[in-house]
Design a protein around this motif. Structure first.
Motif, PDB file in Angstrom:
ATOM      1  N   THR A   1      -4.016   5.762   4.081  1.00  0.00           N
ATOM      2  CA  THR A   1      -3.020   6.438   3.234  1.00  0.00           C
ATOM      3  C   THR A   1      -2.071   7.278   4.203  1.00  0.00           C
ATOM      4  O   THR A   1      -1.166   7.616   3.801  1.00  0.00           O
TER       5      THR A   1
ATOM      6  N   THR B   1      -0.856   3.491  -7.726  1.00  0.00           N
ATOM      7  CA  THR B   1      -2.224   3.452  -7.359  1.00  0.00           C
ATOM      8  C   THR B   1      -3.018   4.480  -8.022  1.00  0.00           C
ATOM      9  O   THR B   1      -4.143   4.710  -8.062  1.00  0.00           O
TER      10      THR B   1
ATOM     11  N   ARG C   1       0.910  -1.113  -0.134  1.00  0.00           N
ATOM     12  CA  ARG C   1       0.127   0.106   0.032  1.00  0.00           C
ATOM     13  C   ARG C   1       0.895   1.278  -0.006  1.00  0.00           C
ATOM     14  O   ARG C   1       0.907   2.307  -0.784  1.00  0.00           O
TER      15      ARG C   1
ATOM     16  N   SER D   1      -7.343   1.186  -8.269  1.00  0.00           N
ATOM     17  CA  SER D   1      -7.182   1.200  -6.867  1.00  0.00           C
ATOM     18  C   SER D   1      -8.377   1.664  -5.865  1.00  0.00           C
ATOM     19  O   SER D   1      -9.184   2.491  -6.260  1.00  0.00           O
TER      20      SER D   1
END
Length: 305
Positions: free
Chosen positions: A224, A121, A112, A158
């Motif tokens: 994130t 992404t 990630r 994504s």
């Protein structure tokens, strides 16, 4: 399995005195079980264990296994590809931060972070700000779960929401590695908000009938945002999945930590009352606490060998 435990606990079956079976944890059985026959075999690479009885073998192996798990948690292997972040403060270059990723131990979280660093992404950390500076860590805002960021991410397929898989990986890491995970120099992504209130019941009308529904209060992290620990930060363990550590550029992190921030005012009685009654102005004000007055940006980011 019960017979094996009884045999190991009572090595002399002809004795009239039975020793109570020793309780073994599931983790100990899972780890020691498959290797125990080899350790007790005459061909064992540990002759002293092969010549001893079962209890001695377990007592000798357990500390070795515990030490191996401890070392693995404290110093996980680093993936070949490393991440970098170029940082500026008020438009002036502050330096580069190089981060080693724990791809083998936390593959989902590391993937990630690497995807957002490299832009794989569809969106990246470039031109995104650090939004919080605390005594023990600095926090980056990540990318938004709405607007242009989502549209760019969707072009590559994504998903910018914090998936259950990240939370599951956080749970597994917490169980596998007790103690503080967010140690000095560690880098982690925020996957949970421990202060997020539970859903509250709400009366809604559906097809002419009144039903009770659950309404979410506040937004959950989207997986994130990331933090870099300046010192050991156990307060982050309840929300953050550690995905790597700073290999070079801690001096840049310390420069960020020196930036002047908005003073926290949570002790004010006015703020406490507003927060208690759910005043949205208190929520907005709280988001501004510890925010840097200067613009601290990631000007460029990517992966390097």
């Amino acid at each position: 399995m019960n017979q094996l435990i009884q045999t190991l606990s009572n090595p002399n079956p002809n004795s009239s005195i039975l020793v109570p079976p020793r309780k073994l944890s599931r983790r100990a059985l899972a780890i020691v079980g498959p290797t125990l026959p080899l350790l007790l075999s005459p061909l064992s690479p540990f002759p002293s264990l092969a010549q001893s009885n079962g209890d001695d073998a377990i007592n000798t192996v357990s500390p070795q296994l515990n030490q191996a798990v401890t070392d693995f948690c404290k110093d996980p292997p680093i993936s070949p590809k490393k991440a970098f972040l170029d940082v500026s403060i008020d438009g002036e270059p502050a330096g580069q931060i190089v981060i080693g990723l724990f791809g083998d131990t936390v593959p989902l979280g590391s993937s990630r972070f690497a995807g957002l660093v490299s832009g794989a992404t569809g969106i990246s950390y470039r031109r995104k700000e650090f939004i919080k500076i605390m005594p023990n860590y600095v926090q980056h805002a990540g990318v938004r779960s709405y607007g242009v960021d989502v549209e760019l991410a969707q072009r590559t397929g994504s998903d910018l929401s914090a998936s259950n898989s990240l939370v599951t990986e956080w749970n597994e890491t917490s169980k596998r590695c007790p103690g503080t995970k967010n140690v000095s120099g560690s880098v982690g992504i925020v996957v949970l908000d421990p202060n997020k209130p539970p859903p509250k019941p709400k009366l809604v009308a559906r097809q002419g009938r009144l039903e009770i529904d659950q309404e979410e209060v506040g937004l959950a992290p989207n997986g994130t945002e990331f933090v870099i620990a300046l010192k050991d930060s156990p307060e982050l363990d309840a929300s953050t999945l550690v995905v790597g550590k700073v290999l070079d550029g801690m001096d840049v992190v310390k420069k960020i930590a020196l930036v002047k921030t908005v003073k926290e005012n949570t002790s004010s009685p006015y703020f406490r009352v507003a927060k208690l009654i759910g005043d949205k102005r208190a929520v907005v004000a709280e988001r501004g606490f510890n925010r840097p007055y200067s613009k601290v940006l990631v000007t460029n980011s990517g992966l390097i060998d």
